[in-house]
Design an enzyme around this catalytic site. Structure first.
Site, short mmCIF file in Angstrom:
data_model
loop_
_atom_site.label_atom_id
_atom_site.label_comp_id
_atom_site.label_asym_id
_atom_site.label_seq_id
_atom_site.Cartn_x
_atom_site.Cartn_y
_atom_site.Cartn_z
N SER A 55 0.82 -1.51 0.36
CA SER A 55 0.61 0.11 -0.46
C SER A 55 0.45 1.29 -0.38
O SER A 55 1.78 1.34 0.55
CB SER A 55 -0.98 0.01 0.89
OG SER A 55 -1.67 1.33 1.33
N GLY A 56 0.30 1.95 -0.61
CA GLY A 56 1.30 3.66 -0.96
C GLY A 56 2.28 3.36 -2.11
O GLY A 56 3.14 4.24 -2.12
N THR A 63 -1.69 2.68 -8.29
CA THR A 63 -2.91 3.11 -8.44
C THR A 63 -2.25 3.71 -9.33
O THR A 63 -2.47 4.32 -10.40
CB THR A 63 -3.94 3.76 -7.48
OG1 THR A 63 -4.17 2.93 -6.65
CG2 THR A 63 -5.26 4.72 -8.24
N ASN A 114 -0.80 5.87 3.24
CA ASN A 114 -1.46 6.49 2.13
C ASN A 114 -2.27 7.20 2.03
O ASN A 114 -3.69 6.96 2.84
CB ASN A 114 -1.66 4.68 0.86
CG ASN A 114 -1.88 5.76 -0.41
OD1 ASN A 114 -1.58 7.22 -0.67
ND2 ASN A 114 -2.07 4.79 -1.48
N GLY A 150 -1.77 -4.34 -1.96
CA GLY A 150 -0.44 -5.13 -1.80
C GLY A 150 -0.63 -5.29 -0.58
O GLY A 150 -2.02 -5.82 -0.14
N GLU A 201 0.25 -6.42 3.01
CA GLU A 201 -0.38 -6.21 3.90
C GLU A 201 0.08 -7.23 5.08
O GLU A 201 -0.29 -8.51 5.53
CB GLU A 201 -1.32 -5.33 3.77
CG GLU A 201 -2.24 -4.55 3.02
CD GLU A 201 -3.48 -4.07 3.89
OE1 GLU A 201 -4.48 -4.78 4.34
OE2 GLU A 201 -3.68 -2.94 2.56
#
Ligand SMILES: Nc1ncnc2c1ncn2[C@@H]1O[C@H](COP(=O)(O)OP(=O)(O)OP(=O)(O)O)[C@@H](O)[C@H]1O
Ligand SMILES: [Mg+2]
Length: 1110
Positions: free
Chosen positions: A110-111, A115, A160, A390, A392
């Site tokens: 994540s982050g 995206t 994020n 993603g 985690e």
């Protein structure tokens, strides 16, 4: 190898190495060192073969401009420095040109920038694919679906600020030309627990904050909302505003995007109503109310929010209120209603909020799909982009993390399957020498989770469906029994005693060794979240709502479709959709983007080695490089390979007759490619180094260029030749026409010149002749003049002489006469008396007179009085006599003429004379009467037996008898009457019968009126007071007017007892008709009215006579 040196930008000015395959020596340190070095120089992309590693820079870099797009467009993958655009370009081109469906798998924490990467890919493809109004609209809709989904599916997390809280897979569909047609979006497991509760430092989904900050006062009022975040229980307060995130502006962007995607205004309104309803729902609170049976029953505390929420969704308040207090359980056709306590009511409320929101989200995806759906049914090429959460690993991992990590596990498996295993297997299949590489196959972990018999998900489902008390602990117990033996499953209480003393493993947890690392899951909530229950009373209440979306969102609430079967659990649903996704991905050519997050602080230029190292490990990047280096970078079946590169060698171009493999061998030999660079497989050629491939591509490109040049050359030659021939042909025509024209001009010039010359010569000749003629004429004239002068002189001389002679002769004669006279007088003096001279004169005169009269007698004119001739006078002195004689002769001649007249004739002439006195120069009719004799009795009354009766009435001599027109007083028309005149009276009688109509004694007649014109109208006016006057005056008309009037006049003259009748000549006179006096007016008629006289009664007082002009 020197020949193969091709200038590549990938290698040029390289920071570290652009492709990890080139890394020397290869170790984790060098790998991370290389990443760091590049990261520090803002080189965030690095390749491992065709895999792109992307480091999140946490700052905007100038590498996504339109110029960059152009730079990477249609370029070979290895040609330029690593970039996500190179991957996008490669994928798009092989989709467009080689008809291979593509998928782009973007993975990472994540982050890490997944995206963003997916958006970059989409925007690149949008920039390079076809253009046009329709295509642009499709592109715009596809791109604008992102902000909508992000608003509803993204939230700020600690990792994020714009974390995707759902998985997204988007198929972009293209036509055969590579123009986008539309797309299909699939969404995976929205993190709906966030709707009701957010971890510390995190927010709810963006849309709640955007709505409250960005909507107009009016909209908020309609939605019964307040701008203040703190009013809503579901919105955590500690990080309600996020730095660098303008919620209000984003709200406008979202609304605009919704409009572009194709949402109707009322749809947007409905969506916002649902969002507002969720917020309202969070504010509903419950209080306990004790019941007789000792249980507490929940009651809604403050009904205002409930009421407003019900109004928003069109739900009957009491129905919902009841659903928060009671729960109906149906078992075997029996309905049992149980009360809910406060905790259960809160649970029901939150379940409803979560369901409402997650179903709204799914509806949004469906709605967007409807808009962006491809309009054609023909075969489409597909490019899938997968942006999924993603891996985690948190301190506290629950059911969601378990699911997410399972998905990542599956993706890793696909990666392994498609790249590593597939590669090795292919080498074996193709008979290429291969040193086996040890890699970790995570299929075993997937199996641990998804196995139908004893997988964790299957266990969970079993536990959820099991009758009896089911808790998270019973589920853990079950796992401890079933999975104890599994090498990747760890639990304190499992039969596997090795964890009994592991204090890092709490009792209520189990740990899985994922491919990416160990993750400790807390079982609390697993059963509940997997069940994902919404009480039927609530779904039925929702279904009853009078709102356009609610029936669609809660179809199970339809009482007609009561289904006792439990809905599939969250886990099994997710497993099914992951299964479908995997199948889908397997049919496509994969492209990988591995996102790495450089630090935990969202800071740019900070590179935390340990964090990156962890990601590199769990993404299996090292293994990836190793495989790449050990194997061959590129392979291709012999036929397409030969087809593609055959133009590089004379033997294979244009056709190779033998087997393709031999062709490729000949080709590579000819190109002097070093032998270690390739290997011949059974059906494929394997090329070790990408640069060898690039060398081939480059040569091919050059060769194509040469070929194109050749074609161009021939075409240009042909074109020029055709053009030249045309020009030549045209030139001949033009020249011919020009020559003709020039000759014409020349001829005209010569012609006109010769005319000029001719005219000059003729002029010159003519002037010469003229000169000669003039000279001759002058000579002649001179001669004549001289002759004339000469003759004149002669004549004058002669005349002079003759005159002289005559004078002399005359003088002689005179002298002679005088002398003779003198002699005679002298001789005869003695014989003559003194007055003899006078006698001689008289005698001479007498002789002359004699001669004159005798001459006159012989030349006398005729006796006719109208003969105007008279002889000429012989002597001037007789002039007076001569005129007097003429007058006397005329008078005598007239008397002679008159003396022949009889009495009758004389009377006639007298009459004529009188007529002339009355009418001459006064009436226009007069001249026509001069030649006509006045006969008088035209009707011969005495002789005509018809008028015997009339005759007997007349005792006197008839002076005049004629037919006249009596003018009718009323209409001016004429009627024939016999007009008789005697010495004493005049009579008017009927023409046919002879009957007397009127007899007037002449003394009663006062006057006669006639016009000056050529008409025959005359009025006989009677003296007033006489008996005859009683009937009024007579207006008559006759051609013999002159004769009638003259005769009337004469009768008056003849009798002594009365005055002669006066004759008035005037164009306007009055006539007495009985009582009325009528004016008779004569006018000259135009030539139109013909030649006859017309008389018209104009009115009571006017009778108009129009007389033709003479
Ligand atoms: N290429 C890039 N250039 C500049 N900034 C970037 C880039 N990629 C990512 N970022 C920054 O990192 C942030 C997080 O990226 P992104 O939302 O793509 O992460 P993610 O991998 O999708 O995370 P999650 O799994 O939480 O959705 C972005 O909001 C942006 O600020
Ligand atoms: Mg994301």
């Amino acid at each position: 190898m020197s020949k193969m040196e091709v200038k590549t930008s990938l290698l040029d000015n390289m920071i570290g190495v652009g492709d990890m395959v080139l890394l020397e020596p290869l170790s984790e340190e060098t790998f991370i060192g290389n990443l760091r070095k590049r990261f520090e120089h803002n080189e965030i992309y690095t390749y491992i073969g065709s895999v792109v590693i992307s480091m999140n820079p946490y700052k905007s870099l100038p590498i996504y401009t339109a110029d960059k797009v152009e730079e990477y467009r249609n370029r070979n993958f290895y040609e330029l420095s690593p970039h996500i655009y190179a991957l996008a370009d490669e994928a798009y081109r092989s989709l467009r040109d080689q008809d291979k469906d593509q998928c782009i798998l973007i993975t990472g924490e994540s982050g890490a920038g997944k995206t963003e990467a997916s958006k970059l890919v989409m925007s690149y493809v949008a920039a390079v694919c076809g253009k046009g109004q329709e295509v642009n609209k499709v592109k715009e809709q596809l791109l604008q679906s992102n902000p909508v989904l992000e608003a509803f599916g993204n939230a700020k997390t600690v990792r994020n600020d714009n974390s995707s809280r759902f998985g997204k897979y988007m198929d972009i569909e293209f036509d055969f030309k590579g123009d986008p047609l539309g797309g299909v979006i699939s969404n995976y497991l929205l993190e709906k627990s966030r709707v009701v509760k957010q971890p510390r430092g995190e927010r709810n989904f963006h849309i709640f904050y955007q709505l409250l900050s960005g909507a107009s006062e009016d909209t908020l009022k309609k939605l019964k909302l307040d701008r203040d975040f703190s009013k809503y229980n579901y919105l955590s307060l500690d990080s309600a505003t996020v730095n660098g995130l303008d919620d209000a502006a984003n709200f406008r962007t979202v609304r605009n995007a919704m409009q572009i995607v194709g949402f109707m205004e009322d749809e947007v309104q409905s969506v916002l109503e649902l969002v507002a309803a969720v917020l309202k729902l969070g504010n509903i609170e419950f209080k306990p109310e004790s019941r007789v049976n000792g249980f507490d029953e929940s009651r809604v505390k403050d009904k205002n929010d409930l009421k407003e929420m019900c109004e928003l969704l069109g739900i009957e308040q009491s129905v919902l209120e009841r659903a928060f207090s009671y729960r109906t359980v149906e078992a075997k056709m029996e309905k049992v209603s149980t009360t809910l306590n406060v905790a259960q009511a809160y649970y029901a409320r939150d379940a409803l909020a979560k369901n409402l929101y997650s179903r709204l989200f799914s509806w949004l995806v469906t709605r967007i799909n409807e808009s962006i759906k491809a309009q054609t049914k023909s075969r489409k090429k597909v490019m899938g982009v997968l942006d999924i959460y993603g891996f985690e690993i948190f301190e506290d991992n629950s059911f969601e993390q378990f699911i997410i990590n399972y998905c990542n596990e599956k993706l890793q498996q696909i990666f392994i399957e498609l790249t590593l295993r597939e590669e090795q297997e292919e080498y074996v299949r193709e008979g290429i020498e291969w040193t086996n590489i040890e890699y970790f196959n995570n299929a075993v972990i997937c199996d641990l989770i998804e196995n139908n018999q004893n997988g964790i998900l299957a266990m969970l489902d079993e536990e959820c469906l099991r009758p009896g008390t089911v808790t998270d602990d019973t589920f853990l117990d079950k796992l401890n029994t079933v999975c104890a033996e599994h090498q990747h499953f760890e639990s304190r209480l499992s039969k596997n005693s090795k964890f009994l003393t592991d204090h890092s493993l709490p009792h209520s947890c189990f740990r899985i060794q994922h491919y990416a690392g160990k993750v400790l899951y807390r079982v609390e909530g697993f059963v509940d979240k997997n069940n994902d229950l919404l009480y039927r009373d609530l779904s039925q209440a929702m279904y009853k709502a009078n709102h356009s979306l609610m029936k669609l969102l809660f179809p199970e609430g339809n009482p007609a479709k009561v289904n006792l079967k439990r809905p599939p659990t969250a886990g099994s649903q997710f497993r099914a959709s992951v299964g479908t996704l995997m199948k889908n991905l397997q049919t496509k050519n994969p492209n990988y983007i591995r996102c790495i997050k450089p630090n935990d602080k969202k800071a740019c230029q900070v590179f935390t080695d340990s964090l990156v190292c962890h990601q590199v490990r769990y993404l299996g990047l090292m293994e990836n490089v190793r495989v790449r280096r050990a194997g061959y970078a590129f392979r291709q079946a012999y036929e397409p390979c030969l087809e593609r590169y055959k133009m590089l060698c004379k033997q294979t171009w244009p056709h190779w007759k033998g087997p393709a493999r031999q062709g490729v061998e000949v080709l590579l030999k000819d190109l002097e490619v070093p032998e270690e660079e390739f290997a011949y497989g059974r059906s494929k050629i394997f090329i070790r180094n990408p640069r060898t491939l690039f060398f081939l591509e480059e040569r091919r490109r050059q060769c194509l260029e040469d070929l194109a040049t050749l074609i161009q050359k021939i075409y240009r030659g042909w074109k020029c030749r055709t053009h030249f021939l045309l020009l030549k042909k045209s030139q001949v025509v033009v020249a011919a026409w020009y020559r003709r024209y020039a000759q014409q001009q020349k001829y005209q010039k010569i012609k006109s010149s010769s005319i000029v010359v001719q005219s000059y010569i003729r002029g010159w000749k003519a002037r010469k002749i003229l000169r000669e003629l003039k000279y001759q004429k002058r000579c002649k004239e001179a001669v004549t003049t001289i002759a004339a002068y000469w003759h004149g002189t002669q004549a004058r001389r002669e005349l002079k002489r003759l005159k002289e002679e005559a004078r002399r002769k005359h003088a002689v004669a005179v002298i002679w006469a005088y002398w003779l006279g003198l002699k005679v007088r002298r001789e005869y003096r003695k014989f003559f008396r003194a007055n003899a001279g006078k006698k001689i004169y008289d005698f001479t005169i007498q002789k002359i007179m004699q001669k004159y009269f005798i001459g006159l007698k012989n030349t006398m004119p005729s006796m006719s009085p109208i003969d105007k001739t008279w002889p000429a006078r012989p002597y001037l002195f007789l002039d007076g006599t001569h005129q007097e004689l003429r007058r006397i002769f005329h008078l005598w001649r007239c008397k002679k003429y008159r003396s022949q007249f009889t009495e009758e004739k004389k009377a006639i002439y007298e009459e004529k004379l009188e007529a002339s006195e009355i009418f001459k120069d006064k009436k226009a009719l007069y001249p026509s009467s001069v030649g006509q004799p006045f006969k008088g009795d035209y009707l011969e009354i005495n002789k005509n037996p018809k008028y015997q009766k009339l005759n007997s009435v007349m005792d006197e001599k008839v002076l005049l008898a004629d037919v006249v027109n009596k003018i009718n007083r009323a209409n001016g028309k004429g009627a024939s009457r016999i007009f008789l005149l005697t010495k004493k009276n005049f009579v008017l009688a009927d023409q046919k019968t002879g009957q007397v109509k009127a007899s007037v004694p002449l003394p009663d007649l006062n006057s006669v009126s006639v016009s000056t014109q050529s008409d025959g109208f005359f009025a006989l006016k009677l003296k007033e007071g006489t008996p005859s006057a009683a009937k009024g005056d007579f207006l008559l008309s006759s051609d013999r007017l002159i004769e009638i009037i003259t005769k009337l006049h004469r009768t008056g003259e003849a009798s002594a007892d009365r005055d002669p009748i006066s004759v008035d000549i005037s164009d306007e006179f009055l006539v007495q008709f009985k009582q009325d006096k009528v004016c008779v007016k004569f006018i000259q008629a135009g030539p139109k009215n013909g030649n006859s006289v017309a008389c018209k009664r104009k009115n009571n007082r006017l009778l108009e006579v129009s007389v033709p002009s003479p």
